[in-house]
Design a protein around this motif. Structure first.
Motif, PDB file in Angstrom:
ATOM      1  N   THR A   3       0.817  -1.219   0.000  1.00 45.19           N
ATOM      2  CA  THR A   3       0.000   0.000   0.000  1.00 45.19           C
ATOM      3  C   THR A   3       0.848   1.265   0.000  1.00 45.19           C
ATOM      4  O   THR A   3       0.365   2.332  -0.383  1.00 45.19           O
ATOM      5  CB  THR A   3      -0.933   0.009   1.208  1.00 45.19           C
ATOM      6  N   ASP A  12       0.980   3.387  -3.229  1.00 48.27           N
ATOM      7  CA  ASP A  12      -0.185   4.092  -3.773  1.00 48.27           C
ATOM      8  C   ASP A  12       0.146   5.542  -4.098  1.00 48.27           C
ATOM      9  O   ASP A  12       0.722   6.260  -3.283  1.00 48.27           O
ATOM     10  CB  ASP A  12      -1.335   4.040  -2.768  1.00 48.27           C
ATOM     11  N   GLU A  34     -14.130 -10.350  -8.267  1.00 50.13           N
ATOM     12  CA  GLU A  34     -14.520  -9.108  -7.602  1.00 50.13           C
ATOM     13  C   GLU A  34     -13.956  -8.923  -6.193  1.00 50.13           C
ATOM     14  O   GLU A  34     -13.571  -7.798  -5.831  1.00 50.13           O
ATOM     15  CB  GLU A  34     -16.039  -8.978  -7.609  1.00 50.13           C
ATOM     16  N   ARG A  55     -11.932  -5.512  -5.369  1.00 57.18           N
ATOM     17  CA  ARG A  55     -12.388  -4.552  -4.349  1.00 57.18           C
ATOM     18  C   ARG A  55     -11.285  -4.266  -3.338  1.00 57.18           C
ATOM     19  O   ARG A  55     -11.102  -3.113  -2.914  1.00 57.18           O
ATOM     20  CB  ARG A  55     -13.642  -5.097  -3.653  1.00 57.18           C
ATOM     21  N   GLU A  56     -10.544  -5.300  -2.953  1.00 58.23           N
ATOM     22  CA  GLU A  56      -9.433  -5.088  -2.025  1.00 58.23           C
ATOM     23  C   GLU A  56      -8.372  -4.188  -2.642  1.00 58.23           C
ATOM     24  O   GLU A  56      -7.799  -3.323  -1.966  1.00 58.23           O
ATOM     25  CB  GLU A  56      -8.817  -6.428  -1.624  1.00 58.23           C
ATOM     26  N   ALA A  64      -8.871  -1.878  -4.895  1.00 60.80           N
ATOM     27  CA  ALA A  64      -9.415  -0.513  -4.943  1.00 60.80           C
ATOM     28  C   ALA A  64      -9.267   0.178  -3.590  1.00 60.80           C
ATOM     29  O   ALA A  64      -8.941   1.372  -3.521  1.00 60.80           O
ATOM     30  CB  ALA A  64     -10.868  -0.547  -5.379  1.00 60.80           C
ATOM     31  N   ARG A  65      -9.502  -0.564  -2.497  1.00 64.47           N
ATOM     32  CA  ARG A  65      -9.369   0.020  -1.163  1.00 64.47           C
ATOM     33  C   ARG A  65      -7.905   0.288  -0.806  1.00 64.47           C
ATOM     34  O   ARG A  65      -7.583   1.279  -0.164  1.00 64.47           O
ATOM     35  CB  ARG A  65      -9.999  -0.895  -0.118  1.00 64.47           C
ATOM     36  N   ALA A  66      -7.029  -0.620  -1.228  1.00 65.40           N
ATOM     37  CA  ALA A  66      -5.618  -0.518  -0.863  1.00 65.40           C
ATOM     38  C   ALA A  66      -4.881   0.551  -1.663  1.00 65.40           C
ATOM     39  O   ALA A  66      -3.895   1.120  -1.175  1.00 65.40           O
ATOM     40  CB  ALA A  66      -4.932  -1.865  -1.062  1.00 65.40           C
ATOM     41  N   PRO A  91      -6.238   3.660  -3.430  1.00 64.09           N
ATOM     42  CA  PRO A  91      -7.316   4.571  -3.852  1.00 64.09           C
ATOM     43  C   PRO A  91      -6.877   5.660  -4.823  1.00 64.09           C
ATOM     44  O   PRO A  91      -7.705   6.186  -5.570  1.00 64.09           O
ATOM     45  CB  PRO A  91      -7.789   5.185  -2.527  1.00 64.09           C
ATOM     46  N   SER A  92      -5.597   6.016  -4.820  1.00 64.81           N
ATOM     47  CA  SER A  92      -5.113   7.090  -5.695  1.00 64.81           C
ATOM     48  C   SER A  92      -4.544   6.572  -7.014  1.00 64.81           C
ATOM     49  O   SER A  92      -4.240   7.367  -7.902  1.00 64.81           O
ATOM     50  CB  SER A  92      -4.031   7.908  -4.970  1.00 64.81           C
ATOM     51  N   HIS A 103      -6.058   1.916 -12.078  1.00 65.13           N
ATOM     52  CA  HIS A 103      -6.326   0.480 -12.084  1.00 65.13           C
ATOM     53  C   HIS A 103      -6.705   0.019 -13.494  1.00 65.13           C
ATOM     54  O   HIS A 103      -7.554   0.625 -14.147  1.00 65.13           O
ATOM     55  CB  HIS A 103      -7.463   0.143 -11.124  1.00 65.13           C
ATOM     56  N   GLY A 120     -14.702   0.783 -11.974  1.00 63.98           N
ATOM     57  CA  GLY A 120     -14.448   0.043 -10.752  1.00 63.98           C
ATOM     58  C   GLY A 120     -15.018  -1.355 -10.670  1.00 63.98           C
ATOM     59  O   GLY A 120     -14.881  -2.023  -9.648  1.00 63.98           O
TER      60      GLY A 120
END
Length: 384
Positions: A20, A23, A41, A45-46, A48-50, A52-53, A56, A167
């Motif tokens: 992380t 990022d 998925e 999703r993990e 995307a959370r890890a 965020p900036s 992807h 996303g």
């Protein structure tokens, strides 16, 4: 430039903790996963959370490449933080096969800038004209921009593919990332290892990727005469015997085209790219050793363009896109071609990628990108 590779398995989770700390707006998170969206998925999703900036990019595969391994039902992820390279993501929805050319142009309009150096493109693997998509992008950006990427896969089924869009996995999503700046070095390699055999045939009737007649004869019936008992396993068995296609003029480049579907009533064959009327077509075949040699050739081409030598220099991000047809032919020896790439990368490099329904890259010795089938393409990214 900092690079980490991680993999996700449904049962075992992540192979390593997610990095992380990488990022940023200049970080590319590149992921290739299983065709079943429900299986992909949770990991997406993990990510995307890890991160965020970060930017992807992801799609479904016919096999995920992770280092020197080929896996199924996993997610292979390369996280790359560039130091001097700007990233920008572009996306659009594909409104049917006829929209392919325009979709490529729409992506180009989102990415065009004087300092654009390279584009990595991910497309649906079905219900798309990959050659037209690439042409739409290439014609707007010009030959000075390196375009590579691939068409998403669905194992050997050719039914449902996805590309990450807004996303979430989207069956008609098309996405590209533009890479900008003078510090970026992008190398590309493309090789097939296939050999022509049998007589040359002229395409006498076609419509885009649909081939109706060769030398005035129904294309499907003629093709079946060469396959013998394998004709009962079409379209899957067609992956073992693609066609080479080139314009009927001296020095015209040759492209390899793979069958995606057959129509018994129309006696036609549908390919992954255009089959131009008047062009010359010929059957092809290969061996496992030739395929492995071609992978070695592709990574060698890509490394040389970044100033790296095989096994030496600073770390790079290497993305291999190979055809599902190659995997079906190689069977248990599939990992030999992936190892051939991984073993030649500089220490500390990350190697990811996927088995696809079409590979996007300039051909050997070419400047402009095109859609290929039955090739191994390697994109190498590095910074000065």
């Amino acid at each position: 430039m900092q690079i980490r590779h991680v993999s996700h398995e449904a049962q075992g989770g992540w192979s390593h903790p997610l990095p992380t700390e990488l990022d940023s707006a200049s970080t590319l998170v590149l992921a290739f996963g299983p065709p079943a969206t429900a299986a992909a998925e949770p990991a997406l999703r993990e990510l995307a959370r890890a991160f965020p900036s970060s930017v992807h990019m992801a799609c479904s595969s016919a096999g995920e490449i992770a280092g020197g391994q080929v896996n199924d039902d996993s997610v292979s992820v390369a996280v790359t933080r560039f130091e001097h390279t700007r990233l920008q993501r572009a996306a659009t929805q594909l409104d049917g096969v006829a929209d392919s050319l325009a979709a490529g142009a729409r992506l180009a309009s989102q990415l065009a800038a004087p300092d654009l150096r390279a584009v990595f493109l991910l497309s649906p693997g079905v219900n798309v004209n990959g050659a037209a998509l690439v042409k739409g992008l290439r014609d707007q950006l010009g030959s000075g921009v390196v375009v590579t990427g691939g068409l998403a896969g669905d194992g050997p089924r050719f039914q449902n593919t996805w590309v990450l869009n807004d996303g979430a996995p989207a069956p008609a999503g098309v996405a590209a990332v533009g890479l900008y700046g003078t510090a970026l070095r992008v190398g590309h390699g493309c090789d097939g290892g296939w050999q022509d055999f049998g007589p040359e045939r002229r395409i006498t009737r076609s419509d885009g990727p649909v081939l109706y007649e060769l030398d005035g004869q129904p294309a499907l019936a003629l093709y079946k005469t060469y396959l013998g008992d394998l004709a009962n396993r079409l379209p899957g068995s067609g992956l073992l015997f693609p066609l080479s296609v080139h314009a009927d003029e001296p020095g015209a480049p040759t492209l390899v085209r793979t069958i995606l579907a057959v129509d018994e009533e129309a006696q036609s064959l549908t390919f992954a790219g255009d089959m131009p009327q008047g062009a010359i077509a010929r059957l092809m075949r290969t061996s496992v050793d030739r395929l492995v040699d071609s992978a070695e050739s592709a990574v060698g081409q890509a490394l040389s363009q970044t100033g790296r030598t095989e096994g030496g220099g600073s770390p790079v991000l290497a993305v291999s896109v190979s055809c599902i047809g190659r995997r079906l032919l190689m069977g248990e020896r599939t990992e030999e071609e992936v190892e051939a790439v991984a073993d030649r990368l500089p220490p500390g490099s990350a190697h990811t990628g996927f088995y696809s329904y079409g590979e996007i890259a300039p051909g050997a010795g070419a400047v402009c990108a095109d859609l290929h089938n039955q090739t191994m393409t390697v994109t190498v990214m590095a910074e000065d």
